[in-house]
Write a protein that holds these residues in place. Sequence first.
Motif, PDB file in Angstrom:
ATOM      1  N   GLU A 114       0.831  -1.200   0.000  1.00 23.37           N
ATOM      2  CA  GLU A 114       0.000   0.000   0.000  1.00 23.37           C
ATOM      3  C   GLU A 114       0.872   1.260   0.000  1.00 23.37           C
ATOM      4  O   GLU A 114       0.595   2.222  -0.725  1.00 23.37           O
ATOM      5  CB  GLU A 114      -0.901  -0.018   1.237  1.00 23.37           C
ATOM      6  N   LEU A 115       1.921   1.257   0.800  1.00 25.74           N
ATOM      7  CA  LEU A 115       2.800   2.428   0.872  1.00 25.74           C
ATOM      8  C   LEU A 115       3.379   2.762  -0.500  1.00 25.74           C
ATOM      9  O   LEU A 115       3.531   3.929  -0.861  1.00 25.74           O
ATOM     10  CB  LEU A 115       3.936   2.181   1.870  1.00 25.74           C
ATOM     11  N   LYS A 116       3.673   1.721  -1.256  1.00 24.14           N
ATOM     12  CA  LYS A 116       4.258   1.918  -2.588  1.00 24.14           C
ATOM     13  C   LYS A 116       3.314   2.655  -3.528  1.00 24.14           C
ATOM     14  O   LYS A 116       3.744   3.197  -4.539  1.00 24.14           O
ATOM     15  CB  LYS A 116       4.609   0.560  -3.211  1.00 24.14           C
ATOM     16  N   LEU A 121       4.815   9.365  -0.871  1.00 25.95           N
ATOM     17  CA  LEU A 121       5.853   8.587  -0.186  1.00 25.95           C
ATOM     18  C   LEU A 121       6.952   8.111  -1.138  1.00 25.95           C
ATOM     19  O   LEU A 121       7.777   7.272  -0.775  1.00 25.95           O
ATOM     20  CB  LEU A 121       5.206   7.379   0.509  1.00 25.95           C
ATOM     21  N   ASP A 122       6.965   8.680  -2.326  1.00 29.37           N
ATOM     22  CA  ASP A 122       7.932   8.248  -3.343  1.00 29.37           C
ATOM     23  C   ASP A 122       9.380   8.290  -2.844  1.00 29.37           C
ATOM     24  O   ASP A 122      10.204   7.472  -3.238  1.00 29.37           O
ATOM     25  CB  ASP A 122       7.826   9.139  -4.589  1.00 29.37           C
ATOM     26  N   LEU A 127      11.206   2.575   0.810  1.00 26.98           N
ATOM     27  CA  LEU A 127      10.773   2.122  -0.509  1.00 26.98           C
ATOM     28  C   LEU A 127      11.885   2.166  -1.547  1.00 26.98           C
ATOM     29  O   LEU A 127      11.675   1.794  -2.695  1.00 26.98           O
ATOM     30  CB  LEU A 127       9.587   2.979  -0.988  1.00 26.98           C
ATOM     31  N   ARG A 128      13.058   2.627  -1.144  1.00 23.87           N
ATOM     32  CA  ARG A 128      14.176   2.659  -2.088  1.00 23.87           C
ATOM     33  C   ARG A 128      14.603   1.249  -2.440  1.00 23.87           C
ATOM     34  O   ARG A 128      14.733   0.388  -1.567  1.00 23.87           O
ATOM     35  CB  ARG A 128      15.379   3.378  -1.451  1.00 23.87           C
ATOM     36  N   LYS A 129      14.856   1.077  -3.704  1.00 23.60           N
ATOM     37  CA  LYS A 129      15.278  -0.229  -4.187  1.00 23.60           C
ATOM     38  C   LYS A 129      16.535  -0.718  -3.457  1.00 23.60           C
ATOM     39  O   LYS A 129      17.507   0.018  -3.324  1.00 23.60           O
ATOM     40  CB  LYS A 129      15.572  -0.140  -5.683  1.00 23.60           C
ATOM     41  N   GLY A 130      16.471  -1.923  -3.006  1.00 27.02           N
ATOM     42  CA  GLY A 130      17.641  -2.527  -2.390  1.00 27.02           C
ATOM     43  C   GLY A 130      17.920  -2.107  -0.968  1.00 27.02           C
ATOM     44  O   GLY A 130      18.869  -2.576  -0.371  1.00 27.02           O
ATOM     45  N   ASN A 131      17.078  -1.221  -0.417  1.00 25.46           N
ATOM     46  CA  ASN A 131      17.329  -0.794   0.958  1.00 25.46           C
ATOM     47  C   ASN A 131      17.067  -1.935   1.936  1.00 25.46           C
ATOM     48  O   ASN A 131      16.003  -2.538   1.924  1.00 25.46           O
ATOM     49  CB  ASN A 131      16.443   0.389   1.316  1.00 25.46           C
TER      50      ASN A 131
END
Length: 150
Positions: A114-116, A121-122, A127-131
């Motif tokens: 949902e956050l995505k 919330l970008d 939501l950062r890739k690989g975090n």
Amino acid sequence: MKHWLMKSEPETFSIDDLKRKRVEAWDGVRNYQARNFMRDVMKPGDKVFFYHSNCAEPGIAGLAEVASDSYPDPSQFDAKSHYFDPKSSREDPRWMLVDVEFVKKLKRVITLDELKGHAALDEMLLLRKGNRLSVMPVAAAEWRYILTLE
DNA sequence: GCCAACGTTGGC
DNA sequence: GCCAACGTTGGC
């Protein structure tokens, strides 16, 4: 006052476990960036999103609060502990933690999925890739926005 | 259970 | 200081 997100695997320690225990020493963090946040930046009273990771429904499950200054993680000195670190010493401890106190369980889990879906919330670190950080800051605006989703 | 992404370790 | 090998995280 700052805002944070802290991940926990619910099979190991869930929001219900925190509710029952009220306060928990956040032990076992073995990542330097996450440690630095706890050691250098977190202050008692800071607000925390309690996040369930590595489970069927990953997402924010509750709210908590930082409840102590940082201090050495005792598990690093315990040879029987899964988190034992032979390279650390009491004179010069490598890993620090804070206590975390239960505030409330959300009525529902605000899921990662949902956050995505929210443009507001970008930029969220989560939501950062690989975090893979297990302790990370949350912007005040993101905090407020997410609370409206409950 | 798979695997991408990332962090750490250690040989050189 | 480079980088290959390895271990871990965590969504799926």
